[in-house]
Design an enzyme around this catalytic site. Structure first.
Site, PDB file in Angstrom:
ATOM      1  N   ALA A  75      65.682   3.823  93.480  1.00  0.00           N
ATOM      2  CA  ALA A  75      66.020   5.247  93.463  1.00  0.00           C
ATOM      3  C   ALA A  75      66.938   5.522  94.650  1.00  0.00           C
ATOM      4  CB  ALA A  75      64.749   6.070  93.596  1.00  0.00           C
ATOM      5  N   GLY A 102      62.929   1.256  91.796  1.00  0.00           N
ATOM      6  CA  GLY A 102      63.283   1.802  90.472  1.00  0.00           C
ATOM      7  C   GLY A 102      64.153   0.839  89.689  1.00  0.00           C
ATOM      8  N   GLU A 144      61.814  -1.381  87.968  1.00  0.00           N
ATOM      9  CA  GLU A 144      61.106  -0.576  86.962  1.00  0.00           C
ATOM     10  C   GLU A 144      61.989  -0.375  85.721  1.00  0.00           C
ATOM     11  OE1 GLU A 144      58.101   2.193  89.539  1.00  0.00           O
ATOM     12  OE2 GLU A 144      60.252   2.357  90.002  1.00  0.00           O
ATOM     13  N   GLU A 172      58.810  -0.306  97.886  1.00  0.00           N
ATOM     14  CA  GLU A 172      58.593   1.114  98.195  1.00  0.00           C
ATOM     15  C   GLU A 172      57.654   1.330  99.392  1.00  0.00           C
ATOM     16  OE1 GLU A 172      59.669   1.201  93.743  1.00  0.00           O
ATOM     17  OE2 GLU A 172      58.676  -0.155  95.156  1.00  0.00           O
TER      18      GLU A 172
HETATM   19  N1  T1G Z   1      69.264   4.559  98.194  1.00  0.00           N
HETATM   20  C1  T1G Z   1      70.308   5.050  98.918  1.00  0.00           C
HETATM   21  N2  T1G Z   1      71.113   4.295  99.734  1.00  0.00           N
HETATM   22  C2  T1G Z   1      70.837   2.997  99.782  1.00  0.00           C
HETATM   23  C3  T1G Z   1      69.752   2.411  99.071  1.00  0.00           C
HETATM   24  C4  T1G Z   1      68.959   3.254  98.237  1.00  0.00           C
HETATM   25  N3  T1G Z   1      67.943   2.787  97.506  1.00  0.00           N
HETATM   26  N4  T1G Z   1      69.728   1.101  99.364  1.00  0.00           N
HETATM   27  C5  T1G Z   1      70.752   0.878 100.215  1.00  0.00           C
HETATM   28  N5  T1G Z   1      71.419   2.004 100.469  1.00  0.00           N
HETATM   29  C6  T1G Z   1      72.605   2.159 101.315  1.00  0.00           C
HETATM   30  C7  T1G Z   1      72.338   1.844 102.793  1.00  0.00           C
HETATM   31  O1  T1G Z   1      71.877   2.959 103.472  1.00  0.00           O
HETATM   32  C8  T1G Z   1      73.724   1.424 103.268  1.00  0.00           C
HETATM   33  O2  T1G Z   1      74.484   2.585 103.481  1.00  0.00           O
HETATM   34  C9  T1G Z   1      74.290   0.703 102.057  1.00  0.00           C
HETATM   35  O3  T1G Z   1      73.547   1.182 100.921  1.00  0.00           O
HETATM   36  C10 T1G Z   1      74.155  -0.778 102.132  1.00  0.00           C
HETATM   37  O4  T1G Z   1      72.803  -1.091 102.397  1.00  0.00           O
HETATM   38  C11 T1G Z   1      61.378   5.188  91.654  1.00  0.00           C
HETATM   39  C12 T1G Z   1      60.758   5.602  94.343  1.00  0.00           C
HETATM   40  C13 T1G Z   1      69.524  -3.379  98.604  1.00  0.00           C
HETATM   41  C14 T1G Z   1      68.638  -5.210  99.965  1.00  0.00           C
HETATM   42  O5  T1G Z   1      63.725   0.202  99.049  1.00  0.00           O
HETATM   43  O6  T1G Z   1      66.588  -2.986 100.792  1.00  0.00           O
HETATM   44  O7  T1G Z   1      63.043   3.040  93.922  1.00  0.00           O
HETATM   45  O8  T1G Z   1      74.839   2.356 105.893  1.00  0.00           O
HETATM   46  O9  T1G Z   1      73.196  -2.127 104.651  1.00  0.00           O
HETATM   47  O10 T1G Z   1      71.876  -5.462 103.853  1.00  0.00           O
HETATM   48  O11 T1G Z   1      59.696   3.708  92.166  1.00  0.00           O
HETATM   49  O12 T1G Z   1      69.838  -1.951 101.158  1.00  0.00           O
HETATM   50  O13 T1G Z   1      76.589   1.598 104.305  1.00  0.00           O
HETATM   51  O14 T1G Z   1      76.082   4.039 104.566  1.00  0.00           O
HETATM   52  O15 T1G Z   1      70.949  -2.311 103.515  1.00  0.00           O
HETATM   53  O16 T1G Z   1      73.157  -5.797 101.714  1.00  0.00           O
HETATM   54  C15 T1G Z   1      63.366   1.283  96.579  1.00  0.00           C
HETATM   55  C16 T1G Z   1      66.430  -0.400  99.791  1.00  0.00           C
HETATM   56  C17 T1G Z   1      63.766   2.706  96.673  1.00  0.00           C
HETATM   57  C18 T1G Z   1      65.747  -0.901  98.558  1.00  0.00           C
HETATM   58  C19 T1G Z   1      70.942  -4.339 100.368  1.00  0.00           C
HETATM   59  N6  T1G Z   1      64.462   0.435  96.993  1.00  0.00           N
HETATM   60  N7  T1G Z   1      67.656  -1.110 100.077  1.00  0.00           N
HETATM   61  O17 T1G Z   1      70.889  -4.757 101.678  1.00  0.00           O
HETATM   62  O18 T1G Z   1      72.947  -3.541 102.623  1.00  0.00           O
HETATM   63  S1  T1G Z   1      62.405   3.758  96.268  1.00  0.00           S
HETATM   64  C20 T1G Z   1      64.561  -0.039  98.222  1.00  0.00           C
HETATM   65  C21 T1G Z   1      67.614  -2.360 100.597  1.00  0.00           C
HETATM   66  C22 T1G Z   1      62.254   3.626  94.560  1.00  0.00           C
HETATM   67  C23 T1G Z   1      60.988   4.030  92.494  1.00  0.00           C
HETATM   68  C24 T1G Z   1      61.024   4.238  93.958  1.00  0.00           C
HETATM   69  C25 T1G Z   1      68.927  -2.966 100.972  1.00  0.00           C
HETATM   70  C26 T1G Z   1      69.489  -3.952  99.927  1.00  0.00           C
HETATM   71  P1  T1G Z   1      75.550   2.650 104.612  1.00  0.00           P
HETATM   72  P2  T1G Z   1      72.424  -2.271 103.417  1.00  0.00           P
HETATM   73  P3  T1G Z   1      72.267  -4.981 102.516  1.00  0.00           P
END
Ligand code: T1G
Length: 708
Positions: free
Chosen positions: A63, A106, A109, A129
């Site tokens: 998400a 997500g 999912e 999450e």
């Molecule tokens: N939402 C918004 N921005 C995101 C994002 C996300 N999910 N993931 C990464 N970014 C942005 C980050 O801030 C950065 O921005 C850029 O993308 C590159 O990220 C419904 C509720 C995927 C392994 O927890 O673990 O889904 O600084 O520097 O090292 O059940 O990002 O360039 O402006 O980290 O290559 C669950 C979170 C969400 C994954 C990539 N998902 N992301 O790593 O790049 S909750 C997560 C990561 C959810 C559902 C629930 C990592 C990555 P900027 P980065 P990276």
């Protein structure tokens, strides 16, 4: 069709591509685009199967985390992905999810709502999450146990670690690894299954019965141990457990309840703050993203003590050949023994192969001369903490190093400009302040000197990433960010035992607050001799007549350095387990009596507030002086260098959560009780508390002012 989601036809297969850079998060417009694309393909008579794939470097990374704040603040309504996932699952044509990069949260999912999943060899899938203080909110806790089994689903949802492609296939999360062209492989797979009845994950219950309640109990105990104080892991376990007891629909409803509780919690606010704070640190307003960086092909380290050995490992771990120099054979052998022992214990834990250990050791050249230093691209100095010795060493290496070679000091509080003043290359001199144990702690304070060039800062940030460290820029002030703030924190801890609290009470209060260990226990771990040397270095700066802690110097003079000598503030047995030391308690009481300090009952609340608000107050000064670029940088320093509880977001966000007015009022109480010199409120704190501001808000203002 939105440009976020597009469809192309490959004969009788429709390929739906999600393009929402940088990580294809399910932000506004993406779920809608997927819905309409699936519906269109389902209605298209020429289409027999559907492939969903991510554009760019990854499948869906979850998400859009940026949207959560708007939901919690009420700015936006909470939207559920559940209806969309049911539509995908009920699509009359097989939907094949093609996964590369990461399918997280997500993203997984959505993938599990598909009928099949094919995956690239290097891809990862996971439900991270809980690392954001929430739980899967789109049936991840219901569909994952149906695919991977209950025990694995509990582990993945409660601890958030991803699994790789081979394991995803062996678990049943994915159906096939596609070695080469993922899209072509997915289309071929879709044609293979087009005629078969599409299996719906929600209807697959065969694995739900494969675990008994002990699985959940064990996971709860593990969560309470390794995620101490955190609520989301326990909620995730409960949600997966619900999947084994309730229907799919009721399980989803229970998951949604638990998700809501987590989303509106301060813990989630803290962890989401930490997520973005960690990604903001590398952005230095006056060092543009395209600033050229030096290539670091060879490194050299001076000093193989505890820090030098760890620093040497960081270079070897990053694949950089590194020389490590010591003055005596004995010291060199001791350093290399430490390095081998560290690697061996990592191999023993199964986190490194023996071959990789050998490979890294082969990159390390121990020696007692400066031979080869003239080829180094960077020289890291980790000698004894004293200005005279540092200047001598920098004078020497400046004479040997090649033009363009960066000279980085691991000093934890000395003046970088003074160190640089003995070289002819101050623009190439800066601080690289690692945290002990340097090969483990992820934090690297990158200390900018008056003349440090932007290319050197950009090179240091890139090097930190290469070492899997978090580089935080710090200005050149005494103790930089972390240690400067630590001073008042440790001061208050020591004053509190003089005023009547026990060592155990002080350690216990901060431990329960969430710190990995209490302040006095931290002193015993780092070594009271290290603290004594730091105090001696700055004794001349102490203000006459201002109260200073009494016991630490005495303990040092008595040879009680903490864990390394078996006693310090506490007694330590052979397993370094602490226990009450009646002699230390008696010493403190005697010193307090001699100093005329009234001893009284001290509450847990006072202990926490005095220590933490002392930290915050000094943090506000560090921020105002520009020693830290952002309050969130300070939080990253404390989360990654001082084991501040991540679910509180860091000291500055914690202060925002408490409310700066409340923090200021408490500080003014302490000022009234302990004097202006110790507790004068930081002007920035007074200003923000006065205008209803927050440190987070201050960061935004500064960002805007810097034109970011
Ligand atoms: N939402 C918004 N921005 C995101 C994002 C996300 N999910 N993931 C990464 N970014 C942005 C980050 O801030 C950065 O921005 C850029 O993308 C590159 O990220 C419904 C509720 C995927 C392994 O927890 O673990 O889904 O600084 O520097 O090292 O059940 O990002 O360039 O402006 O980290 O290559 C669950 C979170 C969400 C994954 C990539 N998902 N992301 O790593 O790049 S909750 C997560 C990561 C959810 C559902 C629930 C990592 C990555 P900027 P980065 P990276």
């Amino acid at each position: 069709m939105s440009e976020l989601v597009s469809t192309t036809r490959h004969g009788d297969v429709a390929v739906i591509t999600i393009s929402n850079p940088p990580v294809n998060a399910l932000g506004p417009g993406v779920p809608e685009g997927i819905r309409s694309s699936i519906a269109a393909a389902a209605a298209d008579p020429g289409v027999f199967a559907i492939v969903v794939i991510g554009g760019g470097r990854t499948f869906i990374a979850g998400a859009d985390i940026r949207e959560f704040g708007k939901v919690v603040s009420g700015e936006k309504p909470r939207r559920s992905l559940l209806p969309l996932l049911l539509e995908i699952e009920d699509c009359p044509k097989p939907v094949v999810m093609a996964i590369h990069g990461t399918a997280f949260g997500g993203g997984l999912e959505v993938a599990m709502a598909g009928h099949y999943r094919v995956i690239a060899p290097a891809a990862q899938v996971g439900q991270p999450e809980v690392k954001l203080g929430i739980i899967p909110g789109a049936a991840g806790t219901q569909r994952l146990p149906r695919l991977a089994g209950v025990a694995k689903a509990v582990e993945m949802c409660a601890f958030g670690e991803p699994v790789g492609a081979p394991e995803a296939v062996s678990l049943g999360i994915a159906d096939r690894i596609v070695e080469d062209d993922l899209m072509a492989g997915a289309i071929a797979f879709a044609r293979e299954v087009a005629a078969r009845p599409a299996p719906k994950t929600r209807e697959r219950g065969e694995k739900l019965g494969d675990a008994d309640s002990a699985v959940f109990e064990r996971a709860r105990q593990q969560a309470q141990k390794v995620r101490r104080g955190q609520t989301a892991p326990l909620a995730a376990i409960e949600a997966v457990e619900a999947a084994t007891r309730l229907s799919f629909e009721d399980g989803c409803a229970r998951e949604a309840e638990l998700f809501g509780q987590c989303l509106y919690s301060t813990q989630s606010r803290g962890l989401i703050h930490a997520f973005f704070a960690e990604r903001a640190v590398s952005k230095i307003p006056d060092v543009p993203k395209d600033t050229p960086v030096y290539e670091i092909r060879r490194a050299a380290v001076i000093g193989a003590g505890t820090m030098g050995a760890g620093i040497t490992m960081n270079y070897a771990n990053a694949g950089i050949p590194v020389i490590v120099k010591e003055t005596t054979r004995e010291a060199l052998d001791r350093g290399m023994a430490t390095i081998r022992k560290n690697y061996a214990s990592t191999v023993k834990k199964g986190k490194l192969t023996q071959a990789a250990m050998e490979q890294r050791l082969a990159l390390i050249t121990p020696q007692m001369t400066y031979d080869g230093f003239e080829e180094a691209d960077i020289i890291a100095e980790a000698v004894f903490e004293g200005m005279a010795l540092k200047k001598q060493v920098f004078g020497e290496i400046d004479g040997i190093a090649k033009p363009g070679c960066i000279l980085a000091s691991n000093t934890s509080y000395l003046d970088i400009d003074e160190i640089a003043s003995v070289t002819r290359r101050p623009e190439l001199v800066l601080g690289h302040h690692y945290f002990s144990p340097a090969n483990v702690m992820r934090l690297l304070e990158i200390v900018r000197g008056r003349s440090t060039a932007k290319t050197v800062l950009a090179t240091s940030m890139a090097l930190a990433k290469r070492m899997n460290k978090i580089g935080v820029l710090a200005g050149n002030g005494r103790g930089f960010i972390g240690n400067r703030m630590l001073g008042p924190y440790l001061r208050e801890a020591q004053f509190l035992v003089e005023e009547g609290a026990s060592v155990e009470q002080v350690n216990g209060a901060l431990y329960d607050f969430g710190m990995a260990m209490g302040p006095l226990a931290m002193g015993d771990l780092a070594g009271l001799d290290v603290g004594w040397r730091a105090r001696r270095e700055f004794k001349h700066l102490e203000k006459p007549g201002v109260r200073v802690p009494l016991a630490a110097d005495r303990l040092y003079e008595m040879g009680r350095f903490g864990q390394k000598t078996g006693r310090g503030w506490s007694l330590y047995n052979e397993n370094r387990e602490p226990s009450h030391d009646p002699e230390t308690a008696a010493l403190i009481e005697q010193l307090a009596r001699e100093a005329g300090i009234e001893r009284r009952t001290v509450t847990r609340e006072e202990i926490v507030d005095r220590c933490i608000f002392a930290l915050v107050n000094e943090g506000a000064r560090v921020l105002a002086e520009g020693i830290a670029l952002r309050a969130s940088d300070i939080d990253v320093v404390y989360l990654n260098g001082y084991a501040f509880p991540s679910w509180r977001g860091g000291p500055m966000l914690y202060a925002d959560t408490v409310g700066l007015k409340t923090v200021l009022a408490r500080i003014e109480e302490f000022r009234a009780g302990h004097g202006e010199d110790l507790w004068s409120p930081a002007p920035l704190l007074v200003e923000l508390a006065g205008n209803g501001g927050t440190f987070t808000g201050f960061d935004k203002q500064r960002e805007v002012a810097a034109g970011a």
